[in-house]
Design a protein around this motif. Structure first.
Motif, PDB file in Angstrom:
ATOM      1  N   LYS A 106       0.834  -1.206   0.000  1.00 39.23           N
ATOM      2  CA  LYS A 106       0.000   0.000   0.000  1.00 39.23           C
ATOM      3  C   LYS A 106       0.870   1.259   0.000  1.00 39.23           C
ATOM      4  CE  LYS A 106      -3.594  -2.402   2.532  1.00 39.23           C
ATOM      5  NZ  LYS A 106      -4.244  -2.556   3.837  1.00 39.23           N
ATOM      6  N   PHE A 107       1.985   1.214   0.734  1.00 39.04           N
ATOM      7  CA  PHE A 107       2.880   2.370   0.773  1.00 39.04           C
ATOM      8  C   PHE A 107       3.684   2.504  -0.520  1.00 39.04           C
ATOM      9  CE2 PHE A 107       2.488   1.521   5.417  1.00 39.04           C
ATOM     10  CZ  PHE A 107       1.971   2.748   5.787  1.00 39.04           C
ATOM     11  N   ALA A 108       3.930   1.380  -1.210  1.00 41.29           N
ATOM     12  CA  ALA A 108       4.768   1.401  -2.414  1.00 41.29           C
ATOM     13  C   ALA A 108       4.092   2.119  -3.578  1.00 41.29           C
ATOM     14  CB  ALA A 108       5.144  -0.018  -2.826  1.00 41.29           C
ATOM     15  N   VAL A 109       2.769   2.133  -3.612  1.00 39.38           N
ATOM     16  CA  VAL A 109       2.067   2.765  -4.733  1.00 39.38           C
ATOM     17  C   VAL A 109       1.848   4.256  -4.516  1.00 39.38           C
ATOM     18  CG1 VAL A 109       0.947   0.642  -5.465  1.00 39.38           C
ATOM     19  CG2 VAL A 109      -0.194   2.116  -3.798  1.00 39.38           C
ATOM     20  N   ALA A 110       2.157   4.754  -3.335  1.00 41.51           N
ATOM     21  CA  ALA A 110       1.959   6.185  -3.042  1.00 41.51           C
ATOM     22  C   ALA A 110       2.947   7.024  -3.843  1.00 41.51           C
ATOM     23  CB  ALA A 110       2.144   6.436  -1.545  1.00 41.51           C
ATOM     24  N   LYS A 111       2.517   8.205  -4.255  1.00 44.92           N
ATOM     25  CA  LYS A 111       3.375   9.147  -4.996  1.00 44.92           C
ATOM     26  C   LYS A 111       3.483  10.417  -4.195  1.00 44.92           C
ATOM     27  CE  LYS A 111       3.833   6.614  -8.651  1.00 44.92           C
ATOM     28  NZ  LYS A 111       5.033   5.938  -8.962  1.00 44.92           N
ATOM     29  N   PRO A 112       4.596  10.889  -3.792  1.00 40.34           N
ATOM     30  CA  PRO A 112       5.910  10.250  -3.861  1.00 40.34           C
ATOM     31  C   PRO A 112       5.997   9.127  -2.847  1.00 40.34           C
ATOM     32  CG  PRO A 112       6.100  12.292  -2.640  1.00 40.34           C
ATOM     33  CD  PRO A 112       4.672  12.205  -3.142  1.00 40.34           C
ATOM     34  N   GLN A 113       6.853   8.177  -3.158  1.00 43.57           N
ATOM     35  CA  GLN A 113       6.992   7.008  -2.294  1.00 43.57           C
ATOM     36  C   GLN A 113       7.646   7.404  -0.968  1.00 43.57           C
ATOM     37  OE1 GLN A 113       9.704   3.699  -3.284  1.00 43.57           O
ATOM     38  NE2 GLN A 113       7.805   2.639  -3.821  1.00 43.57           N
ATOM     39  N   PRO A 114       7.086   6.984   0.164  1.00 44.83           N
ATOM     40  CA  PRO A 114       7.672   7.356   1.462  1.00 44.83           C
ATOM     41  C   PRO A 114       8.966   6.590   1.728  1.00 44.83           C
ATOM     42  CG  PRO A 114       5.864   5.849   1.812  1.00 44.83           C
ATOM     43  CD  PRO A 114       5.884   6.154   0.339  1.00 44.83           C
ATOM     44  N   GLU A 115       9.760   7.137   2.634  1.00 42.40           N
ATOM     45  CA  GLU A 115      10.981   6.451   3.053  1.00 42.40           C
ATOM     46  C   GLU A 115      10.641   5.523   4.214  1.00 42.40           C
ATOM     47  OE1 GLU A 115      15.324   7.402   5.077  1.00 42.40           O
ATOM     48  OE2 GLU A 115      14.153   9.031   4.222  1.00 42.40           O
ATOM     49  N   VAL A 116      11.169   4.314   4.167  1.00 43.65           N
ATOM     50  CA  VAL A 116      10.976   3.356   5.247  1.00 43.65           C
ATOM     51  C   VAL A 116      12.205   3.420   6.141  1.00 43.65           C
ATOM     52  CG1 VAL A 116      10.732   0.915   5.832  1.00 43.65           C
ATOM     53  CG2 VAL A 116       9.516   1.850   3.878  1.00 43.65           C
ATOM     54  N   GLN A 117      11.971   3.652   7.427  1.00 44.02           N
ATOM     55  CA  GLN A 117      13.057   3.715   8.393  1.00 44.02           C
ATOM     56  C   GLN A 117      12.931   2.523   9.333  1.00 44.02           C
ATOM     57  OE1 GLN A 117      12.579   7.567  10.183  1.00 44.02           O
ATOM     58  NE2 GLN A 117      13.450   8.615   8.408  1.00 44.02           N
ATOM     59  N   ILE A 118      13.986   1.704   9.363  1.00 44.71           N
ATOM     60  CA  ILE A 118      13.983   0.491  10.178  1.00 44.71           C
ATOM     61  C   ILE A 118      14.753   0.761  11.459  1.00 44.71           C
ATOM     62  CG2 ILE A 118      14.647  -1.943  10.291  1.00 44.71           C
ATOM     63  CD1 ILE A 118      14.409  -2.010   7.236  1.00 44.71           C
ATOM     64  N   ARG A 119      14.095   0.530  12.590  1.00 44.08           N
ATOM     65  CA  ARG A 119      14.725   0.670  13.904  1.00 44.08           C
ATOM     66  C   ARG A 119      14.911  -0.729  14.462  1.00 44.08           C
ATOM     67  NH1 ARG A 119      11.372   2.824  17.684  1.00 44.08           N
ATOM     68  NH2 ARG A 119      13.157   3.507  18.901  1.00 44.08           N
ATOM     69  N   GLY A 120      16.118  -1.252  14.371  1.00 44.48           N
ATOM     70  CA  GLY A 120      16.401  -2.598  14.871  1.00 44.48           C
ATOM     71  C   GLY A 120      17.108  -2.546  16.211  1.00 44.48           C
ATOM     72  N   ASP A 121      16.641  -3.331  17.153  1.00 42.12           N
ATOM     73  CA  ASP A 121      17.291  -3.410  18.468  1.00 42.12           C
ATOM     74  C   ASP A 121      18.689  -4.007  18.285  1.00 42.12           C
ATOM     75  OD1 ASP A 121      18.066  -4.507  21.133  1.00 42.12           O
ATOM     76  OD2 ASP A 121      16.087  -3.733  21.679  1.00 42.12           O
ATOM     77  N   GLY A 122      19.649  -3.507  19.046  1.00 41.75           N
ATOM     78  CA  GLY A 122      21.018  -3.986  18.932  1.00 41.75           C
ATOM     79  C   GLY A 122      21.181  -5.437  19.346  1.00 41.75           C
ATOM     80  N   LYS A 123      20.258  -5.955  20.137  1.00 43.31           N
ATOM     81  CA  LYS A 123      20.340  -7.339  20.606  1.00 43.31           C
ATOM     82  C   LYS A 123      19.470  -8.283  19.779  1.00 43.31           C
ATOM     83  CE  LYS A 123      21.418  -5.793  25.204  1.00 43.31           C
ATOM     84  NZ  LYS A 123      20.860  -5.339  26.447  1.00 43.31           N
ATOM     85  N   SER A 124      18.777  -7.767  18.773  1.00 46.94           N
ATOM     86  CA  SER A 124      17.930  -8.628  17.949  1.00 46.94           C
ATOM     87  C   SER A 124      18.792  -9.395  16.954  1.00 46.94           C
ATOM     88  CB  SER A 124      16.875  -7.805  17.208  1.00 46.94           C
ATOM     89  OG  SER A 124      17.504  -6.958  16.275  1.00 46.94           O
ATOM     90  N   ASP A 125      18.242 -10.516  16.497  1.00 46.70           N
ATOM     91  CA  ASP A 125      18.951 -11.312  15.503  1.00 46.70           C
ATOM     92  C   ASP A 125      18.956 -10.588  14.161  1.00 46.70           C
ATOM     93  OD1 ASP A 125      19.406 -13.349  17.292  1.00 46.70           O
ATOM     94  OD2 ASP A 125      17.563 -14.423  16.766  1.00 46.70           O
ATOM     95  N   PHE A 126      20.006 -10.814  13.407  1.00 46.94           N
ATOM     96  CA  PHE A 126      20.078 -10.224  12.074  1.00 46.94           C
ATOM     97  C   PHE A 126      18.986 -10.797  11.180  1.00 46.94           C
ATOM     98  CE2 PHE A 126      21.698 -10.298   7.707  1.00 46.94           C
ATOM     99  CZ  PHE A 126      21.822  -8.951   7.495  1.00 46.94           C
ATOM    100  N   GLU A 127      18.586 -12.020  11.454  1.00 45.35           N
ATOM    101  CA  GLU A 127      17.574 -12.671  10.633  1.00 45.35           C
ATOM    102  C   GLU A 127      16.253 -11.911  10.653  1.00 45.35           C
ATOM    103  OE1 GLU A 127      15.140 -16.918  10.364  1.00 45.35           O
ATOM    104  OE2 GLU A 127      16.720 -16.650  11.852  1.00 45.35           O
ATOM    105  N   SER A 128      15.836 -11.442  11.833  1.00 54.30           N
ATOM    106  CA  SER A 128      14.563 -10.733  11.920  1.00 54.30           C
ATOM    107  C   SER A 128      14.621  -9.391  11.193  1.00 54.30           C
ATOM    108  CB  SER A 128      14.160 -10.541  13.380  1.00 54.30           C
ATOM    109  OG  SER A 128      15.189  -9.880  14.080  1.00 54.30           O
ATOM    110  N   VAL A 129      15.737  -8.687  11.287  1.00 53.06           N
ATOM    111  CA  VAL A 129      15.889  -7.432  10.549  1.00 53.06           C
ATOM    112  C   VAL A 129      15.986  -7.721   9.053  1.00 53.06           C
ATOM    113  CG1 VAL A 129      17.346  -5.393  10.231  1.00 53.06           C
ATOM    114  CG2 VAL A 129      16.971  -6.305  12.520  1.00 53.06           C
TER     115      VAL A 129
END
Length: 137
Positions: free
Chosen positions: A91-114
């Motif tokens: 739904k966000f990908a079709v918006a004009k202009p396309q929004p920026e996605v900002q990922i906030r990953g916890d430092g202790k989370s697995d790389f797999e989940s990010v």
């Protein structure tokens, strides 16, 4: 400066002769004036200029958080799995202009989940993706 020439008086001269002291001080001053510029500018280096840009979170930015256990949140809403995230990102990908996605990953989370979040965002067609980090102290 007092000098006794010719007369041989046995009087004690009570004045200090400062001429040798002044000569030594002038020689030291000249030595310091010559050596200080050589020491400070021996190698010419262009140092990088650092600028700290404050990133503002715009209302159109999409914020995805991954906690230490690997749970995914879109803004503050929990997401079931990466397929659910993929459907919401379309739904966000079709918006004009396309929004920026900002990922906030916890430092202790697995790389797999990010990585799963990043893969779902990429499959949805989002082109602007950034990671939010905290600056070092």
């Amino acid at each position: 400066m007092a000098m006794n020439v010719g007369e041989a008086d046995d009087e004690i001269m009570s004045e200090i002769n400062t001429t040798p002291l002044v000569d030594v001080m002038l020689v030291l001053l000249i030595i310091f004036l010559i050596t200080i510029p050589v020491v400070t500018t021996s190698i010419k280096v262009d140092l990088p200029k650092e600028s700290n840009l404050v990133r503002e979170t715009k209302p159109e930015n999409v914020i995805i958080s991954v906690d230490a256990k690997g749970k995914i949140f879109l803004y503050d809403t929990p997401i079931k799995n990466s397929d659910d995230l993929f459907n919401r990102m379309k739904k966000f990908a079709v918006a004009k202009p396309q929004p920026e996605v900002q990922i906030r990953g916890d430092g202790k989370s697995d790389f797999e989940s990010v990585g799963r979040v990043l893969y779902a965002v990429q499959r949805a067609g989002i082109t602007k993706v950034g990671f939010i980090t905290e600056p070092q102290p």
